[in-house]
Design a protein around this motif. Structure first.
Motif, PDB file in Angstrom:
ATOM      1  N   HIS A  57      38.102 -14.846  28.211  1.00 34.71           N
ATOM      2  CA  HIS A  57      39.374 -13.879  28.689  1.00 34.71           C
ATOM      3  C   HIS A  57      39.725 -14.040  30.069  1.00 34.71           C
ATOM      4  O   HIS A  57      40.620 -13.747  30.590  1.00 34.71           O
ATOM      5  CB  HIS A  57      38.812 -12.370  28.752  1.00 34.71           C
ATOM      6  CG  HIS A  57      38.271 -11.944  27.015  1.00 34.71           C
ATOM      7  ND1 HIS A  57      38.926 -11.907  26.204  1.00 34.71           N
ATOM      8  CD2 HIS A  57      37.049 -11.717  27.083  1.00 34.71           C
ATOM      9  CE1 HIS A  57      38.244 -11.512  25.149  1.00 34.71           C
ATOM     10  NE2 HIS A  57      37.256 -11.119  25.451  1.00 34.71           N
ATOM     11  N   GLU A  58      38.977 -15.124  30.766  1.00 36.61           N
ATOM     12  CA  GLU A  58      39.453 -15.390  32.092  1.00 36.61           C
ATOM     13  C   GLU A  58      39.510 -17.119  32.306  1.00 36.61           C
ATOM     14  O   GLU A  58      39.822 -17.495  33.548  1.00 36.61           O
ATOM     15  CB  GLU A  58      38.277 -15.026  33.012  1.00 36.61           C
ATOM     16  CG  GLU A  58      37.705 -13.683  32.918  1.00 36.61           C
ATOM     17  CD  GLU A  58      36.347 -13.250  33.729  1.00 36.61           C
ATOM     18  OE1 GLU A  58      36.587 -12.961  34.936  1.00 36.61           O
ATOM     19  OE2 GLU A  58      35.473 -12.884  33.002  1.00 36.61           O
ATOM     20  N   MET A  59      39.438 -17.829  31.396  1.00 34.55           N
ATOM     21  CA  MET A  59      39.634 -19.265  31.569  1.00 34.55           C
ATOM     22  C   MET A  59      40.666 -19.961  30.358  1.00 34.55           C
ATOM     23  O   MET A  59      40.630 -19.273  29.206  1.00 34.55           O
ATOM     24  CB  MET A  59      38.282 -19.917  31.266  1.00 34.55           C
ATOM     25  CG  MET A  59      37.375 -19.603  32.142  1.00 34.55           C
ATOM     26  SD  MET A  59      35.529 -20.320  31.791  1.00 34.55           S
ATOM     27  CE  MET A  59      36.082 -21.996  31.997  1.00 34.55           C
ATOM     28  N   PRO A  60      41.443 -20.586  30.686  1.00 35.07           N
ATOM     29  CA  PRO A  60      42.362 -21.297  29.862  1.00 35.07           C
ATOM     30  C   PRO A  60      41.517 -22.073  28.862  1.00 35.07           C
ATOM     31  O   PRO A  60      40.251 -22.255  29.070  1.00 35.07           O
ATOM     32  CB  PRO A  60      43.065 -22.543  30.585  1.00 35.07           C
ATOM     33  CG  PRO A  60      43.096 -21.916  31.979  1.00 35.07           C
ATOM     34  CD  PRO A  60      41.735 -21.296  32.317  1.00 35.07           C
ATOM     35  N   VAL A  61      41.748 -22.185  27.675  1.00 29.38           N
ATOM     36  CA  VAL A  61      41.143 -22.760  26.517  1.00 29.38           C
ATOM     37  C   VAL A  61      40.626 -24.075  26.740  1.00 29.38           C
ATOM     38  O   VAL A  61      39.621 -24.404  26.510  1.00 29.38           O
ATOM     39  CB  VAL A  61      41.755 -22.592  25.199  1.00 29.38           C
ATOM     40  CG1 VAL A  61      43.013 -23.452  25.076  1.00 29.38           C
ATOM     41  CG2 VAL A  61      40.802 -22.754  24.061  1.00 29.38           C
ATOM     42  N   GLU A  62      41.440 -25.026  27.632  1.00 33.96           N
ATOM     43  CA  GLU A  62      41.189 -26.245  27.731  1.00 33.96           C
ATOM     44  C   GLU A  62      39.978 -26.368  28.579  1.00 33.96           C
ATOM     45  O   GLU A  62      39.163 -27.144  28.570  1.00 33.96           O
ATOM     46  CB  GLU A  62      42.342 -26.960  28.424  1.00 33.96           C
ATOM     47  CG  GLU A  62      43.572 -27.323  27.566  1.00 33.96           C
ATOM     48  CD  GLU A  62      44.494 -25.844  27.339  1.00 33.96           C
ATOM     49  OE1 GLU A  62      45.589 -26.003  26.482  1.00 33.96           O
ATOM     50  OE2 GLU A  62      44.296 -24.814  28.163  1.00 33.96           O
ATOM     51  N   GLU A  63      39.927 -25.460  29.722  1.00 31.47           N
ATOM     52  CA  GLU A  63      38.783 -25.326  30.545  1.00 31.47           C
ATOM     53  C   GLU A  63      37.520 -24.913  29.963  1.00 31.47           C
ATOM     54  O   GLU A  63      36.473 -25.490  30.219  1.00 31.47           O
ATOM     55  CB  GLU A  63      39.449 -24.495  31.845  1.00 31.47           C
ATOM     56  CG  GLU A  63      38.391 -24.476  33.090  1.00 31.47           C
ATOM     57  CD  GLU A  63      38.751 -23.504  34.144  1.00 31.47           C
ATOM     58  OE1 GLU A  63      37.863 -23.065  34.833  1.00 31.47           O
ATOM     59  OE2 GLU A  63      39.695 -23.194  34.208  1.00 31.47           O
ATOM     60  N   PHE A  64      37.583 -23.909  29.102  1.00 35.09           N
ATOM     61  CA  PHE A  64      36.508 -23.510  28.477  1.00 35.09           C
ATOM     62  C   PHE A  64      35.954 -24.590  27.412  1.00 35.09           C
ATOM     63  O   PHE A  64      34.842 -24.885  27.587  1.00 35.09           O
ATOM     64  CB  PHE A  64      36.927 -22.291  27.415  1.00 35.09           C
ATOM     65  CG  PHE A  64      35.848 -21.459  26.619  1.00 35.09           C
ATOM     66  CD1 PHE A  64      35.348 -20.385  27.282  1.00 35.09           C
ATOM     67  CD2 PHE A  64      35.211 -21.868  25.397  1.00 35.09           C
ATOM     68  CE1 PHE A  64      34.257 -19.768  26.827  1.00 35.09           C
ATOM     69  CE2 PHE A  64      34.283 -21.125  25.130  1.00 35.09           C
ATOM     70  CZ  PHE A  64      33.769 -19.959  25.519  1.00 35.09           C
ATOM     71  N   ALA A  65      36.940 -25.351  26.807  1.00 35.36           N
ATOM     72  CA  ALA A  65      36.261 -26.208  25.897  1.00 35.36           C
ATOM     73  C   ALA A  65      35.810 -27.600  26.725  1.00 35.36           C
ATOM     74  O   ALA A  65      34.534 -28.009  26.437  1.00 35.36           O
ATOM     75  CB  ALA A  65      37.432 -26.925  25.037  1.00 35.36           C
ATOM     76  N   SER A  66      36.140 -27.632  27.967  1.00 33.28           N
ATOM     77  CA  SER A  66      35.745 -28.700  28.905  1.00 33.28           C
ATOM     78  C   SER A  66      34.408 -28.390  29.456  1.00 33.28           C
ATOM     79  O   SER A  66      33.515 -29.385  29.163  1.00 33.28           O
ATOM     80  CB  SER A  66      36.542 -28.902  30.031  1.00 33.28           C
ATOM     81  OG  SER A  66      36.182 -29.914  30.855  1.00 33.28           O
ATOM     82  N   ALA A  67      34.033 -27.209  29.590  1.00 37.07           N
ATOM     83  CA  ALA A  67      32.657 -26.761  29.872  1.00 37.07           C
ATOM     84  C   ALA A  67      31.851 -26.756  28.996  1.00 37.07           C
ATOM     85  O   ALA A  67      30.669 -27.320  29.137  1.00 37.07           O
ATOM     86  CB  ALA A  67      32.846 -25.272  30.332  1.00 37.07           C
ATOM     87  N   LEU A  68      32.217 -26.624  27.557  1.00 33.91           N
ATOM     88  CA  LEU A  68      31.431 -26.589  26.589  1.00 33.91           C
ATOM     89  C   LEU A  68      31.163 -28.216  26.277  1.00 33.91           C
ATOM     90  O   LEU A  68      30.020 -28.627  25.951  1.00 33.91           O
ATOM     91  CB  LEU A  68      32.011 -26.106  25.523  1.00 33.91           C
ATOM     92  CG  LEU A  68      32.008 -24.609  25.188  1.00 33.91           C
ATOM     93  CD1 LEU A  68      32.644 -24.061  23.884  1.00 33.91           C
ATOM     94  CD2 LEU A  68      30.437 -23.977  25.373  1.00 33.91           C
ATOM     95  N   ALA A  69      32.091 -28.982  26.513  1.00 30.93           N
ATOM     96  CA  ALA A  69      31.914 -30.513  26.204  1.00 30.93           C
ATOM     97  C   ALA A  69      30.647 -31.259  26.840  1.00 30.93           C
ATOM     98  O   ALA A  69      30.197 -32.160  26.550  1.00 30.93           O
ATOM     99  CB  ALA A  69      33.251 -31.426  26.419  1.00 30.93           C
ATOM    100  N   GLU A  70      30.677 -30.359  28.272  1.00 32.66           N
ATOM    101  CA  GLU A  70      29.514 -30.893  29.236  1.00 32.66           C
ATOM    102  C   GLU A  70      28.230 -30.383  29.009  1.00 32.66           C
ATOM    103  O   GLU A  70      27.181 -31.192  28.838  1.00 32.66           O
ATOM    104  CB  GLU A  70      29.976 -30.799  30.790  1.00 32.66           C
ATOM    105  CG  GLU A  70      31.232 -31.661  31.195  1.00 32.66           C
ATOM    106  CD  GLU A  70      31.619 -31.459  32.557  1.00 32.66           C
ATOM    107  OE1 GLU A  70      30.582 -31.035  33.502  1.00 32.66           O
ATOM    108  OE2 GLU A  70      32.578 -31.825  33.154  1.00 32.66           O
ATOM    109  N   ALA A 120      33.879 -26.029  19.358  1.00 34.53           N
ATOM    110  CA  ALA A 120      33.395 -24.561  19.103  1.00 34.53           C
ATOM    111  C   ALA A 120      33.794 -24.462  17.564  1.00 34.53           C
ATOM    112  O   ALA A 120      34.293 -23.151  17.050  1.00 34.53           O
ATOM    113  CB  ALA A 120      34.105 -23.645  20.042  1.00 34.53           C
ATOM    114  N   TYR A 121      33.513 -25.249  16.798  1.00 34.32           N
ATOM    115  CA  TYR A 121      33.901 -25.261  15.331  1.00 34.32           C
ATOM    116  C   TYR A 121      33.214 -23.970  14.792  1.00 34.32           C
ATOM    117  O   TYR A 121      32.177 -23.661  14.678  1.00 34.32           O
ATOM    118  CB  TYR A 121      33.437 -26.532  14.510  1.00 34.32           C
ATOM    119  CG  TYR A 121      33.875 -26.600  13.218  1.00 34.32           C
ATOM    120  CD1 TYR A 121      35.342 -26.887  13.173  1.00 34.32           C
ATOM    121  CD2 TYR A 121      33.268 -26.469  12.008  1.00 34.32           C
ATOM    122  CE1 TYR A 121      35.591 -27.168  11.919  1.00 34.32           C
ATOM    123  CE2 TYR A 121      33.590 -26.377  10.539  1.00 34.32           C
ATOM    124  CZ  TYR A 121      35.054 -26.797  10.846  1.00 34.32           C
ATOM    125  OH  TYR A 121      35.446 -26.935   9.408  1.00 34.32           O
ATOM    126  N   ALA A 122      34.006 -23.166  13.975  1.00 36.49           N
ATOM    127  CA  ALA A 122      33.727 -21.961  13.396  1.00 36.49           C
ATOM    128  C   ALA A 122      33.298 -22.411  12.033  1.00 36.49           C
ATOM    129  O   ALA A 122      34.272 -22.891  11.020  1.00 36.49           O
ATOM    130  CB  ALA A 122      34.772 -21.065  13.232  1.00 36.49           C
TER     131      ALA A 122
END
Length: 293
Positions: A57-70, A120-122
């Protein structure tokens, strides 16, 4: 199919019953609690200053995905995570010299369709055996934080002994690893990677929801049909899963019945001995490596 809560049965008996479709659930397992605490530390560092559960709710999806990718590869390959898996298996009575595990995966299920592809595949309804897993594979699943209501994972018992028309015949694990496994973070809106799925309508009412507190543990066969529940809780659900195989069962060909899997290849090259992290003997892996047609 039976569900066992906090069973004290031996590992051999547990495996036998898992291959017959039973499911084991454990509450407040200290070794599982420690693994979850370690994962929470990594998650909170990766998403600081945000709470990982509400960071979407506080991060752009690209930033969220980047954090997960690391974060996810760092967790998967962290030596502490492997050591904690060893302790968890010992705690559950497994023979570490004959039990082989693959690296633990840190899973994320965001809320309200924020990110459901790629990193984050469902997961749609599937059996792991559609993905080149051996029939003796056992799945271990545990929540990192308390699971929001209705946001866990579901198992569909009615399909344990009922074949499902599916696309597994086009799946080969080596090809997947070579072509698709490492580009998950590139799929933000749509996941175009070819994965096995049902080709017929499924009756998913009556599924069993897996949830619980950190330290809870659910163990089930790779042949169980299961899926990520649709998450509309407002929070991201984080969980850990890993898989095991027993050397004696691999040699003997024991495992759950294969009623509808037609994939090729094998995942066995990924497994490590819980005692010394050695790989499964190559000739045994080769015997399971079904040729691609």
């Amino acid at each position: 199919m039976d569900f066992f809560l906090d069973s004290t049965s031996s590992d051999a008996e547990r495996c036998r019953r898992l291959y017959a479709g039973d499911v084991y659930m454990f509450t407040a397992v200290p070794a599982a609690q420690a693994l979850c605490e370690f994962a929470r530390t990594m998650l909170e560092d990766a998403f600081a200053p945000h709470d990982p559960r509400t960071a979407q709710h506080e991060m752009p999806v690209e930033e969220f995905a980047s954090a997960l990718a690391e974060l996810k590869p760092a967790f998967i390959h962290h030596p502490t995570a492997k050591e904690m898996i060893r302790k968890l298996l010992a705690d559950r009575g497994c023979d570490l010299g004959k039990t082989y595990f693959d690296v633990p995966r840190l899973r994320s299920s965001t809320s309200d369709g924020y990110l459901t592809s790629g990193i984050a595949y469902a997961f749609h309804p599937h059996r792991d055996t559609w993905y080149s897993a051996p029939s003796c594979q056992i799945n271990w699943w545990l929540p990192v934080y308390p699971v929001p209501a209705g946001a866990g994972m579901e198992i569909y018992p009615r399909y344990w002994d009922r074949a499902v028309a599916n696309t597994s015949s086009s799946y080969n694990y080596a090809r997947w690893t070579r072509e698709s496994r490492f580009n998950a973070s590139q799929h933000l809106k749509n996941d175009t990677r070819q994965q096995p799925r049902a080709k017929e309508p499924l009756q998913l009412d009556g599924g069993v929801m897996l949830n619980g507190e950190p330290g809870a543990l659910t163990v089930f066969s790779a042949a169980q049909l299961h899926a990520s529940a649709k998450n509309v809780s407002g929070q991201c659900r984080f969980s850990i899963d890993f898989r095991t195989v027993h050397l004696d069962d691999l040699i003997a060909g024991n495992g759950a019945p294969n009623i509808d899997s037609k994939c090729s290849g094998t995942t066995l090259g990924d497994y490590l001995c819980a005692d010394d992290l050695a790989h499964i003997p190559g000739d045994l892996i080769q015997s399971y490596d079904i040729a691609e047609t």
